[in-house]
Write a protein that holds these residues in place. Structure first.
Motif, mmCIF file in Angstrom:
data_model
loop_
_atom_site.group_PDB
_atom_site.id
_atom_site.type_symbol
_atom_site.label_atom_id
_atom_site.label_comp_id
_atom_site.label_asym_id
_atom_site.label_seq_id
_atom_site.Cartn_x
_atom_site.Cartn_y
_atom_site.Cartn_z
ATOM 1 N N VAL A 8 0.825 -1.181 0.122
ATOM 2 C CA VAL A 8 0.022 -0.116 -0.017
ATOM 3 C C VAL A 8 0.779 1.269 0.126
ATOM 4 O O VAL A 8 1.612 1.371 0.879
ATOM 5 C CB VAL A 8 -0.888 -0.028 1.383
ATOM 6 N N VAL A 9 0.797 1.917 -1.087
ATOM 7 C CA VAL A 9 1.629 3.299 -0.997
ATOM 8 C C VAL A 9 0.975 4.432 -1.071
ATOM 9 O O VAL A 9 -0.040 4.828 -2.233
ATOM 10 C CB VAL A 9 2.563 2.979 -2.540
ATOM 11 N N ASP A 10 0.832 5.441 -0.250
ATOM 12 C CA ASP A 10 0.159 6.414 -0.023
ATOM 13 C C ASP A 10 0.846 7.351 0.820
ATOM 14 O O ASP A 10 1.430 6.938 1.953
ATOM 15 C CB ASP A 10 -1.318 6.138 0.516
ATOM 16 N N ASP A 11 1.030 8.633 0.527
ATOM 17 C CA ASP A 11 1.716 9.672 1.317
ATOM 18 C C ASP A 11 0.897 10.142 2.666
ATOM 19 O O ASP A 11 1.457 10.759 3.608
ATOM 20 C CB ASP A 11 2.243 10.722 0.464
ATOM 21 N N ASP A 12 -0.486 9.882 2.479
ATOM 22 C CA ASP A 12 -1.383 10.179 3.640
ATOM 23 C C ASP A 12 -1.089 9.017 4.889
ATOM 24 O O ASP A 12 -1.782 7.909 4.515
ATOM 25 C CB ASP A 12 -2.853 10.367 3.037
ATOM 26 N N ASP A 13 -0.291 9.261 5.816
ATOM 27 C CA ASP A 13 -0.243 8.148 6.726
ATOM 28 C C ASP A 13 -1.304 7.543 7.510
ATOM 29 O O ASP A 13 -1.511 6.307 7.516
ATOM 30 C CB ASP A 13 0.688 8.894 7.973
ATOM 31 N N ASP A 14 -2.167 8.453 7.711
ATOM 32 C CA ASP A 14 -3.519 7.967 8.310
ATOM 33 C C ASP A 14 -4.267 7.143 7.546
ATOM 34 O O ASP A 14 -4.832 5.650 7.675
ATOM 35 C CB ASP A 14 -4.495 9.103 8.811
ATOM 36 N N LEU A 15 -4.470 7.303 6.056
ATOM 37 C CA LEU A 15 -4.902 6.459 5.341
ATOM 38 C C LEU A 15 -4.399 5.257 5.057
ATOM 39 O O LEU A 15 -4.875 4.055 4.871
ATOM 40 C CB LEU A 15 -5.223 7.308 3.839
ATOM 41 N N ARG A 16 -2.927 5.508 4.847
ATOM 42 C CA ARG A 16 -1.999 4.194 4.607
ATOM 43 C C ARG A 16 -2.406 3.033 5.593
ATOM 44 O O ARG A 16 -2.572 2.010 5.389
ATOM 45 C CB ARG A 16 -0.797 4.564 4.150
ATOM 46 N N LEU A 17 -2.068 3.594 6.831
ATOM 47 C CA LEU A 17 -2.051 2.816 7.983
ATOM 48 C C LEU A 17 -3.576 2.121 8.206
ATOM 49 O O LEU A 17 -3.897 0.971 8.495
ATOM 50 C CB LEU A 17 -1.799 3.422 9.262
ATOM 51 N N ALA A 18 -4.636 3.093 7.963
ATOM 52 C CA ALA A 18 -6.139 2.366 7.995
ATOM 53 C C ALA A 18 -6.375 1.413 7.042
ATOM 54 O O ALA A 18 -7.076 0.317 7.083
ATOM 55 C CB ALA A 18 -6.967 3.484 7.562
ATOM 56 N N ILE A 19 -5.884 1.589 5.594
ATOM 57 C CA ILE A 19 -5.975 0.657 4.660
ATOM 58 C C ILE A 19 -5.113 -0.567 5.083
ATOM 59 O O ILE A 19 -5.799 -1.699 4.969
ATOM 60 C CB ILE A 19 -5.467 1.067 3.572
ATOM 61 N N CYS A 20 -3.986 -0.687 5.427
ATOM 62 C CA CYS A 20 -3.189 -1.808 5.851
ATOM 63 C C CYS A 20 -3.977 -2.261 7.323
ATOM 64 O O CYS A 20 -3.890 -3.788 7.049
ATOM 65 C CB CYS A 20 -1.568 -1.329 6.381
ATOM 66 N N ASP A 21 -4.430 -1.764 7.955
ATOM 67 C CA ASP A 21 -5.293 -2.340 9.172
ATOM 68 C C ASP A 21 -6.262 -3.144 8.706
ATOM 69 O O ASP A 21 -6.510 -4.375 9.029
ATOM 70 C CB ASP A 21 -5.582 -1.494 10.073
ATOM 71 N N ILE A 22 -7.089 -2.644 7.859
ATOM 72 C CA ILE A 22 -8.343 -3.559 7.466
ATOM 73 C C ILE A 22 -7.831 -4.469 6.541
ATOM 74 O O ILE A 22 -8.529 -5.594 6.606
ATOM 75 C CB ILE A 22 -9.216 -2.312 6.839
ATOM 76 N N LEU A 23 -7.042 -4.461 5.641
ATOM 77 C CA LEU A 23 -6.688 -5.357 4.973
ATOM 78 C C LEU A 23 -5.808 -6.595 5.902
ATOM 79 O O LEU A 23 -6.108 -7.761 5.369
ATOM 80 C CB LEU A 23 -5.614 -5.121 3.894
ATOM 81 N N GLY A 24 -5.215 -6.137 6.617
ATOM 82 C CA GLY A 24 -4.872 -7.163 7.516
ATOM 83 C C GLY A 24 -5.888 -8.023 8.307
ATOM 84 O O GLY A 24 -6.091 -9.260 8.635
ATOM 85 N N ASP A 25 -7.293 -7.199 8.712
ATOM 86 C CA ASP A 25 -7.923 -8.012 9.244
ATOM 87 C C ASP A 25 -8.916 -8.859 8.254
ATOM 88 O O ASP A 25 -9.427 -9.779 8.573
ATOM 89 C CB ASP A 25 -9.166 -6.995 9.689
ATOM 90 N N LEU A 26 -8.670 -8.621 6.766
ATOM 91 C CA LEU A 26 -9.241 -9.481 5.939
ATOM 92 C C LEU A 26 -8.438 -10.455 5.547
ATOM 93 O O LEU A 26 -8.486 -11.520 4.571
ATOM 94 C CB LEU A 26 -9.676 -8.483 4.615
ATOM 95 N N GLY A 27 -7.069 -10.746 6.190
ATOM 96 C CA GLY A 27 -6.583 -11.871 6.131
ATOM 97 C C GLY A 27 -5.106 -11.618 4.888
ATOM 98 O O GLY A 27 -4.283 -12.504 4.764
ATOM 99 N N TYR A 28 -4.857 -10.394 4.644
ATOM 100 C CA TYR A 28 -3.783 -10.093 3.670
ATOM 101 C C TYR A 28 -2.735 -9.776 4.572
ATOM 102 O O TYR A 28 -2.706 -9.293 5.834
ATOM 103 C CB TYR A 28 -4.067 -9.091 2.851
ATOM 104 N N ILE A 29 -1.516 -10.020 3.936
ATOM 105 C CA ILE A 29 -0.372 -9.376 4.656
ATOM 106 C C ILE A 29 -0.075 -8.057 4.009
ATOM 107 O O ILE A 29 -0.217 -7.934 2.542
ATOM 108 C CB ILE A 29 1.004 -10.484 4.126
ATOM 109 N N THR A 30 0.354 -7.062 4.513
ATOM 110 C CA THR A 30 0.593 -5.738 3.986
ATOM 111 C C THR A 30 1.937 -5.323 4.338
ATOM 112 O O THR A 30 2.527 -5.334 5.184
ATOM 113 C CB THR A 30 -0.668 -4.625 4.572
ATOM 114 N N LEU A 31 2.140 -4.547 3.304
ATOM 115 C CA LEU A 31 3.720 -3.691 3.215
ATOM 116 C C LEU A 31 3.124 -1.978 2.936
ATOM 117 O O LEU A 31 2.661 -1.882 2.026
ATOM 118 C CB LEU A 31 4.510 -4.097 2.289
ATOM 119 N N GLY A 32 3.478 -1.293 3.970
ATOM 120 C CA GLY A 32 3.192 0.340 3.727
ATOM 121 C C GLY A 32 4.396 0.910 3.354
ATOM 122 O O GLY A 32 5.369 0.848 3.975
ATOM 123 N N GLN A 33 4.077 1.856 2.266
ATOM 124 C CA GLN A 33 5.214 2.566 1.839
ATOM 125 C C GLN A 33 4.679 4.129 1.846
ATOM 126 O O GLN A 33 3.631 4.138 1.328
ATOM 127 C CB GLN A 33 5.842 2.141 0.602
#
Length: 120
Positions: A8-33
């Protein structure tokens, strides 16, 4: 087969972290940049996610720059990309294998897109 890895690549820290958290809850492994520069550096360093969610408008390398660099690199060209953008037009640009997710979005849209990009 293990869980799909999504960068997940987004310069908006809050949005990137929220997407990573939700995708993690859905069973994905996430890498944030937080930037296109950081994402490309990690990809060129050997990281191979199953898909990339890529913000269009970022300082430094924007989403178009990152995708063009990926397409020019045979090791990265096959990684599916979904472009996240609030823009209503893509300035006539078209890229093979590119999904577009319009902001604001709901996570169902992202989950549906990822299920198409990374089938089990």
């Amino acid at each position: 087969m293990g869980a799909a890895t999504i960068m997940v690549v987004d310069d908006d820290d809050d949005l990137r972290l929220a997407i990573c958290d939700i995708l993690g809850d859905l069973g994905y492994i996430t890498l944030g940049q937080r930037s296109g520069d950081d994402a490309l550096l990690e990809l060129r360093g050997g990281t191979r996610p199953d898909a990339v969610l890529l913000d269009l408008n970022m300082p430094g390398l924007n989403g178009w720059d990152v995708r063009e660099a990926m397409l020019a690199d045979r090791d990265l060209a096959g990684i599916p990309v979904a472009l996240m953008t609030a823009a209503r037009t893509l300035d006539g640009r078209s890229m093979v294998g590119l999904e577009v997710i319009q902001k604001p979005f709901d996570m169902r849209r992202i989950a549906d897109t990822l299920s198409r990009m990374c089938p089990p």
